[in-house]
Write a protein that holds these residues in place. Structure first.
Motif, PDB file in Angstrom:
ATOM      1  N   GLN A  37       0.926  -1.271  -0.188  1.00  0.00           N
ATOM      2  CA  GLN A  37       0.073   0.043   0.075  1.00  0.00           C
ATOM      3  C   GLN A  37       0.847   1.397  -0.010  1.00  0.00           C
ATOM      4  N   SER A 371      -5.495   6.812 -11.148  1.00  0.00           N
ATOM      5  CA  SER A 371      -4.349   6.198 -11.365  1.00  0.00           C
ATOM      6  C   SER A 371      -3.726   5.940 -10.219  1.00  0.00           C
ATOM      7  N   GLN A 372      -3.255   4.430 -10.184  1.00  0.00           N
ATOM      8  CA  GLN A 372      -2.419   4.016  -9.052  1.00  0.00           C
ATOM      9  C   GLN A 372      -1.149   4.542  -9.081  1.00  0.00           C
ATOM     10  N   GLU A 373      -0.562   4.737 -10.416  1.00  0.00           N
ATOM     11  CA  GLU A 373       0.738   5.337 -10.595  1.00  0.00           C
ATOM     12  C   GLU A 373       0.813   6.790  -9.936  1.00  0.00           C
ATOM     13  N   ARG A 375      -1.105   7.944  -7.510  1.00  0.00           N
ATOM     14  CA  ARG A 375      -1.605   7.868  -5.983  1.00  0.00           C
ATOM     15  C   ARG A 375       0.072   7.588  -5.634  1.00  0.00           C
ATOM     16  N   THR A 376       0.679   6.567  -6.101  1.00  0.00           N
ATOM     17  CA  THR A 376       1.897   6.503  -5.748  1.00  0.00           C
ATOM     18  C   THR A 376       2.952   7.329  -5.373  1.00  0.00           C
ATOM     19  N   PRO A 433       4.014   0.659  -8.737  1.00  0.00           N
ATOM     20  CA  PRO A 433       2.909   1.412  -8.196  1.00  0.00           C
ATOM     21  C   PRO A 433       2.286   0.486  -6.995  1.00  0.00           C
ATOM     22  N   ALA A 435      -1.189  -1.100  -5.036  1.00  0.00           N
ATOM     23  CA  ALA A 435      -2.173  -2.029  -5.463  1.00  0.00           C
ATOM     24  C   ALA A 435      -3.221  -2.091  -4.538  1.00  0.00           C
ATOM     25  N   PRO A 436      -4.531  -2.185  -5.091  1.00  0.00           N
ATOM     26  CA  PRO A 436      -5.883  -2.711  -4.209  1.00  0.00           C
ATOM     27  C   PRO A 436      -5.444  -3.568  -3.143  1.00  0.00           C
TER      28      PRO A 436
END
Length: 447
Positions: A37, A371-373, A375-376, A433, A435-436
């Protein structure tokens, strides 16, 4: 405002995290706390906290948000709670008979609730939500469960069946858990119509960080449950003591048959509660001729330490207004962060949203897609500036100085974010990145 010291890196935390993965599946005891996370090699392993600040194994100091997965509303190491806990330690913790603390805690907890006659204490939220489901099934003689399409209710099969991460759950459990949409009475009504006389209960949060009840929705759910003979269960794990004191049911004026509590009621100490109408709750007691429900039976449920913490938390809410403080701090944080996004021209790609006491942030890529990217990247840049967060969930311990420092860090992070919108995030990320948390497979963050 005082400045946080420069980060010392994460070398010690990285080693400790590797050791955790070797001994603990997933490297943490809660999926939301997992290293997947957080940005690669930037998952601090913590050693202590005070107020709204935490320190990791490398000596780094952070302003923390999320606050124990929303469990800490008064701040880490809140003195009146610790004093109450210390006061009971010398008298023993766990006994073979009930204690006066159990009666006092029950009286304190039930006092502000208009929809509850009885309470049963436990140690975690999953136990009390599953007890509520079992009680509803016994009361109605039905098997099916209507669950609102909200993130999480329990670690038990009846709910995990509805998750993507459901390996090991029997097919029969999957068939007994039905989903309906929040703020859609039509979807709930259709579910009742498809399964006449078969739905034991409706399980839902009255509200979430991102969704307030539409006018008449909760009242409509209450009326549908009454008309179709189903038990209404409110999950107050997050809303309780954070939306209002005591919780959402009083705030919105809709009375459930059963309610499940945890998180903030202990300010981090392990205590949960099931409350409800006497007619239902007594099915787990000794004043009934009906077949008895195995409601809750826990060796550690009534231990005196957590009940002392619970009573001290109640006193803090009864004598003060932590909710108002959280609302004020959250409003200032959202206003400041969103103003920074507008000033930097990224407001279409980043926003702080939600109830002020339970804020989250949205991250979108250059095309406007979640976007997870991105967010990261945002998490990475905040960590580098001494802010630890998966959300912007505040506590009453966050000071105006903490909020101002966070807004400044957000503005700095968004300058990098803006460049990443232009050049792509991979040029700025130090690893894969996030991930859920409850995905079906370990990839894309498989070790």
């Amino acid at each position: 405002m005082a400045e946080l010291g420069p980060l010392a890196g994460f070398a010690r935390s990285q080693q400790l995290q590797r050791d955790l993965h070797h001994l603990v599946p997933g490297g943490a005891h809660t999926y939301a706390r997992g290293s997947d996370q957080y940005p690669e090699d930037m998952a601090p392993v913590l050693v202590r906290g005070k107020g709204a600040h935490v320190w990791d194994a490398d000596g780094n100091e952070f302003v923390e948000y999320g606050m124990g997965l929303r469990a800490v509303t008064l701040g880490h190491a809140y003195r009146p709670v610790l004093d109450a806990v210390r006061a009971v330690l010398d008298d023993g913790i766990s006994f073979t008979r009930p204690t006066t603390a159990e009666l006092g805690a029950a009286e304190d907890f039930l006092a502000p609730l208009t929809a509850a006659d009885m309470v049963k204490f436990a140690k975690n939220g999953s136990d009390v939500t599953s007890a509520a489901v079992r009680l509803a099934r016994a009361y109605t003689g039905r098997d099916l469960i209507a669950v609102c399409d909200q993130p999480f209710f329990s670690t038990d099969d009846w709910f995990v069946a509805a998750l993507p991460m459901n390996a090991g759950v029997p097919q029969t459990a999957r068939e007994q858990t039905l989903r309906f949409a929040y703020n859609s009475l039509d979807s709930l009504r259709a579910l009742f119509d498809r399964h006449p006389g078969a739905v034991a209960c409706v399980v839902m949060e009255a509200a979430t960080a991102l969704a307030e009840p539409a006018p008449g929705f909760l009242q409509g759910v209450r009326e549908l449950c009454d008309a179709r003979g189903a038990v209404l269960v409110f999950d107050e794990m997050i809303t309780g003591f954070r939306w209002a004191y005591p919780g959402a049911q009083e705030l919105y004026g809709v009375r459930p048959d059963l309610a499940c509590w945890g998180k903030a009621i202990g300010n981090g100490f392990p205590v949960a509660a099931l409350t409800g109408r006497r007619e239902l709750m007594e099915l787990g007691g000794l004043r009934t001729d009906a077949p008895r429900v195995f409601l809750l039976s826990s060796t550690n449920g009534p231990e005196t330490v957590s009940l002392a913490a619970l009573r001290a938390v109640i006193a803090a809410y009864r004598d003060g207004d932590p909710v108002a403080t959280m609302e004020a701090r959250g409003t200032a944080l959202a206003d400041g962060a969103n103003a920074a996004a507008r000033d930097l021209g990224v407001a279409d790609h980043f926003a702080v949203i939600g109830r002020p006491s339970c804020l989250v942030f949205t991250t979108k890529d250059a095309a406007g897609a979640p976007s997870q990217e991105m967010r990261t990247l945002f998490l990475q840049e905040l960590l580098r500036r001494g802010i630890l967060c998966q959300s912007f969930v505040v506590s009453a311990a966050h000071t105006p100085g903490d909020i101002a420092r966070t807004v400044e860090a957000v503005a700095d992070a968004l300058r990098v974010y803006r460049k990443a919108l232009e050049d792509g995030p991979n040029a700025f990320l130090s690893g894969p990145p996030v991930a859920p948390a409850l995905r079906a497979f370990a990839a894309p963050r498989r070790l």
